[in-house]
Design an enzyme around this catalytic site. Structure first.
Site, mmCIF file in Angstrom:
data_model
loop_
_atom_site.group_PDB
_atom_site.id
_atom_site.type_symbol
_atom_site.label_atom_id
_atom_site.label_comp_id
_atom_site.label_asym_id
_atom_site.label_seq_id
_atom_site.Cartn_x
_atom_site.Cartn_y
_atom_site.Cartn_z
ATOM 1 N N ARG A 151 -0.914 -4.191 4.426
ATOM 2 C CA ARG A 151 -1.082 -5.548 4.968
ATOM 3 C C ARG A 151 -0.577 -5.610 6.402
ATOM 4 O O ARG A 151 -1.249 -6.145 7.285
ATOM 5 C CB ARG A 151 -0.337 -6.549 4.079
ATOM 6 N N HIS A 175 9.724 -5.579 -3.513
ATOM 7 C CA HIS A 175 8.409 -6.183 -3.307
ATOM 8 C C HIS A 175 8.561 -7.690 -3.427
ATOM 9 O O HIS A 175 8.237 -8.286 -4.430
ATOM 10 C CB HIS A 175 7.453 -5.642 -4.382
#
Ligand code: APR
Length: 310
Positions: A151, A175
């Protein structure tokens, strides 16, 4: 003989993992789900793509674990995804039960497999699978860092109008919102990012990468991302099955590296036939290390909740 991969959860992430594994002809795939008919139907549909797409692997679906026997890798995607307004941590208790059962069943039939976790909250689910399986730490790992890094790389490439393939970056930590994109080490074909973009722009991209999952959840409304998560998962599967020894950020069990002990956190590792073959402990600045420890603390809090429930 062909390799065998089991994908638990025939939902969005699981089905796309099966598709990508088949298209790369990495292994035969068994897809398992609790919903009757869904894994069978999706596997058959994927199998029938073979003549057109040109792959020769077997895909089967099941509601039990017997057909998964002797898998080389078990990918666990089963569980609930996020809805708008939810954090990954909100999924903790529901997905703990799912991952616990899935791991118990999977390791019963595939005692020599590697476990690749995808279900969120990722780091705590890795810990669950590690406890339940009692596997050595090199055989239990989680997919997060590759996705978070992808990303970040995407946003950098968009901003600079360059190929995303030329952009390298590294995101460490859990995460979640506390993940740590290492701006200092991001580059475009070796050119430091800090020479290409001003600090305010970099901060904006870091922020967008951190919230990259939530941005998609907000659009989708009924679930979370799956194309990039499945691509990232299959990069791990491929590196293990082909013994590529790729260096990738993954959630792994740390025993003192970076000053973190007995906890799954995302760090760069080498992935090969033996699973996690090496953890790279790179020198971090004081600020980076503090951010990593803050992220690890957020993971520890979830793990402590699980420990109290056990
Ligand atoms: N055993 C097997 N499959 C299960 C179980 C279980 N105990 N519980 C749920 N499932 C299945 C569901 O039936 C569903 O098909 O898991 C699947 C999940 O699919 P989706 O709802 O489409 O969710 P997905 O987008 O694939 O995300 C799965 O991955 O990225 C993470 O946060 C995400 O935790 C979520 C997971």
């Amino acid at each position: 003989m062909r390799k065998k991969v089991t994908v638990i959860g025939a939902g969005n992430v699981g089905a796309n993992c099966a598709l990508r594994i088949a298209e790369k002809e990495l292994a035969d795939v068994v897809v398992v789900d609790i919903v009757e008919g869904v894994p069978q139907g999706k596997a058959l549909d994927l199998l029938q793509s073979g003549p057109v797409q040109g792959y020769d692997v077997m895909l089967t679906g099941a509601n039990d674990y017997e057909p998964t026997a002797n898998s080389d890798i078990v990918v666990i995607t089963a569980g609930l995804p996020r809805k708008p307004g939810m954090s990954r941590d909100d999924l903790l208790m529901a997905n703990y039960e799912v991952v616990k059962t899935a791991t118990e069943q999977a390791v019963k039939y595939s005692p020599n497999a590697m476990l690749v976790l995808v279900t969120n909250p990722l780091d705590a689910m890795c810990q669950t699978a590690y406890w339940v399986s009692k596997f050595s730490k090199n055989r239990v790992m989680g997919m997060a860092g590759i996705l978070d890094t992808a990303r970040f790389r995407t946003f950098i490439a968009q901003e600079l109008q360059v190929s995303a393939q030329n952009v390298t970056a590294l995101v460490l930590g859990g995460h979640g919102d506390t993940m740590v994109p290492l701006v200092r080490l991001a580059s475009v074909s070796g050119i430091p990012l800090t020479e290409l973009l001003d600090q305010a722009t970099i901060d904006r991209l870091v922020d967008r990468a951190r919230n990259g999952g939530a941005e998609i959840v907000k659009y989708l409304k009924t679930g979370s991302a799956y194309y990039a998560p499945s691509a990232a998962t299959v990069e791990m599967v491929e590196s293990i099955l082909k013994d590529q020894k790729k260096v990738l950020p993954c959630a792994v069990y740390l025993e003192g590296e970076y000053g973190i002990r007995d906890l799954f956190v995302g760090v760069p590792v080498k992935l090969g036939a033996l699973g996690v073959e090496k953890v790279y402990e790179i020198k971090l600045t004081d600020d980076e290390l503090a951010a990593l420890h803050k992220s690890a603390k957020a993971v520890q809090e979830l793990v402590d909740i699980l420990k109290r429930k056990m």
